[in-house]
Design a protein around this motif. Structure first.
Motif, mmCIF file in Angstrom:
data_model
loop_
_atom_site.group_PDB
_atom_site.id
_atom_site.type_symbol
_atom_site.label_atom_id
_atom_site.label_comp_id
_atom_site.label_asym_id
_atom_site.label_seq_id
_atom_site.Cartn_x
_atom_site.Cartn_y
_atom_site.Cartn_z
ATOM 1 N N ASP A 8 0.833 -1.203 0.000
ATOM 2 C CA ASP A 8 0.000 0.000 0.000
ATOM 3 C C ASP A 8 0.869 1.255 0.000
ATOM 4 O O ASP A 8 2.103 1.180 0.034
ATOM 5 N N HIS A 9 0.214 2.401 -0.045
ATOM 6 C CA HIS A 9 0.935 3.662 -0.201
ATOM 7 C C HIS A 9 1.711 4.067 1.050
ATOM 8 O O HIS A 9 2.515 5.005 0.995
ATOM 9 N N ASP A 10 1.488 3.388 2.157
ATOM 10 C CA ASP A 10 2.294 3.615 3.359
ATOM 11 C C ASP A 10 3.476 2.654 3.441
ATOM 12 O O ASP A 10 4.244 2.701 4.394
ATOM 13 N N GLY A 11 3.590 1.769 2.455
ATOM 14 C CA GLY A 11 4.705 0.837 2.426
ATOM 15 C C GLY A 11 4.441 -0.495 3.094
ATOM 16 O O GLY A 11 5.331 -1.341 3.166
ATOM 17 N N TYR A 12 3.233 -0.706 3.597
ATOM 18 C CA TYR A 12 2.938 -1.999 4.208
ATOM 19 C C TYR A 12 2.651 -3.023 3.116
ATOM 20 O O TYR A 12 1.871 -2.761 2.206
ATOM 21 N N ARG A 13 3.337 -4.170 3.235
ATOM 22 C CA ARG A 13 3.215 -5.180 2.191
ATOM 23 C C ARG A 13 2.367 -6.351 2.672
ATOM 24 O O ARG A 13 2.347 -6.681 3.860
ATOM 25 N N LEU A 14 1.691 -6.928 1.720
ATOM 26 C CA LEU A 14 0.991 -8.178 1.945
ATOM 27 C C LEU A 14 1.839 -9.275 1.327
ATOM 28 O O LEU A 14 2.126 -9.243 0.130
ATOM 29 N N GLY A 15 2.290 -10.219 2.154
ATOM 30 C CA GLY A 15 3.027 -11.359 1.638
ATOM 31 C C GLY A 15 2.070 -12.503 1.347
ATOM 32 O O GLY A 15 0.846 -12.318 1.294
ATOM 33 N N TRP A 16 2.627 -13.691 1.209
ATOM 34 C CA TRP A 16 1.799 -14.853 0.892
ATOM 35 C C TRP A 16 1.484 -15.690 2.123
ATOM 36 O O TRP A 16 0.978 -16.792 2.009
#
Length: 200
Positions: free
Chosen positions: A135-143
């Motif tokens: 997302d635009h705050d840099g939080y990633r969704l992994g698997w």
């Protein structure tokens, strides 16, 4: 597990399923084109930061193709560490020397070579990591395995971290839990987005 945590996990699972379906729908020629673009952006990112030792990964056929970047790094004296998944939730690392590959614990391609141990990544100038979305705050969704969140969360002085995704996987927000780690930059086939001072 609390109701809130369970709700976050359900939202993550649903989003992962949608993202996986969209990745699988991409044609071969489109994947090749996007892979060239993302690798060019990775090359520029490494050169602009003067990075000589980076961590990356062996991309699967459905991921943005970073393998052209790995070939470029070998040809330009950039040392690349590649991860090996362990059953205890940690990552070992191997120097990329274009050797044999095998399928790891969770079905991901991994390199064969001398294991350096989890602490080897502490010496890199830059980390390039996969993601399902960011997302635009840099939080990633992994698997869902948590390897990179554990790795980043354990590093006292983490280098700049860049997540690689397709452009449609840059979202306004992803479901977020307390252990989720933000990245410093996002690299897509069309954009390089710097989120923190560390990434500049």
């Amino acid at each position: 597990m609390s109701a809130m945590t369970a709700g976050i996990d359900e939202r993550k699972q649903a989003l992962r399923a949608d993202l996986r379906e969209r990745r699988n729908a991409l044609g071969v020629s489109e994947r090749e084109r996007l892979g060239i673009h993302v690798s060019e952006r990775l090359q520029a990112f490494v050169l602009e930061r003067g990075a000589h030792r980076v961590s990356a990964y062996l991309s699967t056929p459905s991921e943005p193709n970073v393998r052209p970047f790995l070939e470029w790094a070998r040809a330009h004296d950039v040392t690349v560490l590649l991860p090996i998944t362990r059953e205890d939730g940690l990552l070992d690392w191997i120097v990329d020397e274009r050797g044999e590959e095998f399928i790891g614990v969770y079905g991901m391609p991994e390199p064969d070579g001398e294991l350096l141990g989890p602490m080897a990544v502490c010496d890199v100038d830059l980390m390039i990591i996969p993601a399902a979305a960011v997302d635009h705050d840099g939080y990633r969704l992994g698997w869902g395995r948590g390897y990179y969140d554990r790795t980043l969360g354990s590093m006292q002085h983490a280098p700049p971290v860049a997540a690689v995704v397709f452009d449609h996987e840059l979202l306004q927000a992803v479901p977020r839990d307390v252990h989720d780690q933000a990245v410093d930059a996002i690299i897509t086939p069309e954009r390089t987005i710097l989120l923190t001072e560390k990434a500049h």
